[in-house]
Motif scaffolding. Structure first.
Motif, short mmCIF file in Angstrom:
data_model
loop_
_atom_site.label_atom_id
_atom_site.label_comp_id
_atom_site.label_asym_id
_atom_site.label_seq_id
_atom_site.Cartn_x
_atom_site.Cartn_y
_atom_site.Cartn_z
N ALA B 81 24.70 4.05 30.33
CA ALA B 81 25.72 4.07 31.39
C ALA B 81 27.03 3.48 30.89
CB ALA B 81 25.21 3.31 32.61
N MET B 82 26.91 2.46 30.06
CA MET B 82 28.09 1.82 29.49
C MET B 82 28.85 2.81 28.60
SD MET B 82 29.70 -1.08 29.39
CE MET B 82 31.17 -1.45 28.45
N LEU B 83 28.12 3.56 27.81
CA LEU B 83 28.75 4.54 26.93
C LEU B 83 29.48 5.60 27.74
CD1 LEU B 83 26.00 5.08 24.16
CD2 LEU B 83 28.00 3.60 24.08
N VAL B 84 28.81 6.03 28.82
CA VAL B 84 29.42 7.05 29.67
C VAL B 84 30.73 6.51 30.25
CG1 VAL B 84 29.15 8.38 31.80
CG2 VAL B 84 27.23 8.17 30.21
N ARG B 85 30.72 5.25 30.65
CA ARG B 85 31.93 4.65 31.21
C ARG B 85 33.03 4.57 30.15
NH1 ARG B 85 35.05 0.52 31.99
NH2 ARG B 85 34.17 -1.05 30.63
N LEU B 86 32.65 4.16 28.94
CA LEU B 86 33.65 4.04 27.87
C LEU B 86 34.29 5.39 27.56
CD1 LEU B 86 31.99 1.63 25.28
CD2 LEU B 86 33.71 1.14 27.01
N ALA B 87 33.47 6.42 27.54
CA ALA B 87 33.98 7.75 27.21
C ALA B 87 34.89 8.27 28.33
CB ALA B 87 32.82 8.70 26.98
N ARG B 88 34.47 8.06 29.59
CA ARG B 88 35.21 8.66 30.70
C ARG B 88 36.42 7.83 31.10
NH1 ARG B 88 30.09 10.79 34.13
NH2 ARG B 88 29.47 12.36 32.61
N GLU B 89 36.24 6.50 31.16
CA GLU B 89 37.33 5.68 31.69
C GLU B 89 38.28 5.19 30.61
OE1 GLU B 89 35.72 2.61 34.14
OE2 GLU B 89 34.43 4.01 35.22
N GLU B 90 37.73 4.88 29.43
CA GLU B 90 38.60 4.33 28.40
C GLU B 90 38.92 5.34 27.30
OE1 GLU B 90 38.27 0.32 27.52
OE2 GLU B 90 37.04 -0.17 29.25
N GLN B 132 20.75 14.72 32.55
CA GLN B 132 20.38 13.89 33.70
C GLN B 132 21.25 12.65 33.84
OE1 GLN B 132 16.25 13.06 33.15
NE2 GLN B 132 15.59 14.94 34.18
N HIS B 133 21.64 12.05 32.70
CA HIS B 133 22.29 10.74 32.77
C HIS B 133 23.74 10.75 32.34
CE1 HIS B 133 17.96 9.93 32.57
NE2 HIS B 133 18.25 8.94 33.40
N GLY B 134 24.27 11.93 32.09
CA GLY B 134 25.67 12.02 31.66
C GLY B 134 25.75 12.04 30.16
N ASP B 135 26.74 12.79 29.65
CA ASP B 135 26.89 12.92 28.20
C ASP B 135 28.17 12.23 27.75
OD1 ASP B 135 27.08 13.60 25.59
OD2 ASP B 135 26.78 15.76 25.88
N PRO B 136 28.05 11.05 27.12
CA PRO B 136 29.25 10.33 26.70
C PRO B 136 29.77 10.79 25.35
CG PRO B 136 27.31 9.02 26.21
CD PRO B 136 26.82 10.32 26.80
N GLU B 179 28.55 -4.86 28.96
CA GLU B 179 29.92 -5.13 29.38
C GLU B 179 30.52 -6.27 28.56
OE1 GLU B 179 32.98 -3.91 31.04
OE2 GLU B 179 31.24 -3.03 32.02
N GLN B 180 29.71 -7.32 28.36
CA GLN B 180 30.21 -8.51 27.66
C GLN B 180 30.48 -8.21 26.18
OE1 GLN B 180 27.44 -11.73 27.42
NE2 GLN B 180 28.97 -13.21 26.81
#
Lengths: 172, 198
Positions: B81-90, B132-136, B179-180
């Motif tokens: 989930a963290m990777l997906v966030r990094l790819a999409r948001e950052e 299923q879980h998003g592709d980062p 996150e940390q």
């Protein structure tokens, strides 16, 4: 197992039973440990012997207190297969070692090379031993000096008298 | 004379300080000799298009992350989930190196599969997971036998490499990115590389 043969009942039988179970467990584990499920020895026994010898000098990165030859970790099997393949392809032990060090660092070597960052590791024990011997020598020398204070003239005369058996403070 | 009694105490304090420091180190962490070296080249089949081979050369000109993962790896699932966030948001370009998808799974016996079957099974599992879980990932490639991972000095999954625009490995992160870890370790390094590029 002679005791068993004499058909002793009770404790003897129990001991024999336990011994059998223990032996079965030990051998069972030994077999399990010696059977590498995925690392395939190459045909040549000479290569295999060299690979095993080298494998024992290389540290498994997953279970770090085992060599890659001993370890049953997946990665250890993969690395052993690399060692076998490369030796079979005609590479020297030194080349195979260099191949692994380039990827995993000196960490894979059980015997780290002597260089600036490892000097403390190699020289440390000797330096500490030398310091210990020096300290011991100094303490012993000081003590031997302190234990032999010079006698004053009066004390010397008294001692001489005692030695001649003219002592006033005779015991018993 | 006072000094004589002070020395053992000072040695004691020094040892306590040394142990306090050493307890924070992770003895299992293997420092990578690859940091500062060019990322080893590879050409492996892409998960989304196995007919196409891809490698580090495709990412030249920008800093990026190489993330070693597998669907059987529990810690990889945690960080996904963290990777997906990094790819999409950052907007961090991440390339996935799928590590021994079938052979690495302790619950499977890959020895019964043909190479073709192994590949098909790996593609199916990896694609299902990403669907299923998003592709980062910009793209993910299959390292079925783990050979490329050995070239990168991988000794467990997940591991993540920070690679600069010139293709040089700048940092290696062992274990899941949370996150940390991102905020305190990886993000500053990432920002420095991304900033230098502009």
């Amino acid at each position: 197992m002679r005791r068993g043969e004499k058909r002793e009942s009770g404790v003897g039988g129990l001991v024999r039973g336990i011994a059998a179970v223990v032996a079965a467990c030990c051998f069972g584990f030994a077999w399990a440990a010696e059977e590498p499920p995925k690392a395939q020895p190459v045909g040549d026994p000479a290569i295999e012997a060299r690979a095993l010898k080298l494998g024992h000098e290389l540290r498994c990165l997953v279970c770090q207190n085992q060599s890659i030859a001993e370890s049953n970790a997946e990665l250890a099997h993969d690395l052993m297969n690399q060692v076998r393949e490369q030796l079979a392809a005609g590479k020297s032990e030194e080349e195979v070692r260099a191949y692994l060090v380039a990827r995993y660092g000196d960490f894979v070597l059980y015997q780290p090379p002597l260089k600036a960052s490892t000097v403390a590791l190699w020289a440390g024990p000797f330096v500490l031993a030398l310091a210990g011997v020096l300290a011991l020598w100094r303490v012993l020398r000081r003590r031997s000096r302190e234990e032999m204070p010079a006698l004053s003239a009066e004390e010397a005369a008294h001692a001489q008298a005692l030695l001649r058996g003219e002592g006033k403070e005779e015991r018993s | 004379m006072k000094l004589k009694y002070l020395i053992p105490f000072l040695i004691f304090v020094a040892l306590v300080a040394l142990f306090a420091y050493a307890f924070r180190l992770d003895p299992r962490e293997v420092p990578s000799p690859l940091v500062g070296k060019p990322a080893p080249a590879f050409a492996l089949p892409r998960v989304d298009a196995p007919g196409t081979l891809a490698g580090p050369a495709d990412l030249r000109g920008q800093p990026w992350l190489l993330n070693v993962w597998a669907t059987w790896c529990v810690a990889c699932r945690e960080e996904h989930a963290m990777l997906v966030r990094l790819a999409r948001e950052e907007g961090v370009p991440i390339v996935g190196l799928n590590y021994k998808e079938i052979r690495g799974d302790a619950e499977l016996d890959a020895s019964r599969l043909s190479p073709q079957e192994e590949r098909e099974a790996a593609l199916l599992r990896a694609r299902t997971w990403l669907a299923q879980h998003g592709d980062p990932y910009r793209f993910s490639v299959l390292d079925l036998d783990g050979r490329v991972a050995i070239d990168y000095g991988v000794y467990g999954v997940p591991e993540t490499f920070l690679i600069d625009a010139e293709g040089v490995i700048r940092y290696k992160h062992v274990g899941p990115i949370d996150e940390q870890a991102w905020r305190e370790v990886l993000q500053p390094k990432w920002a420095a590389l991304a900033g230098a590029k502009r």
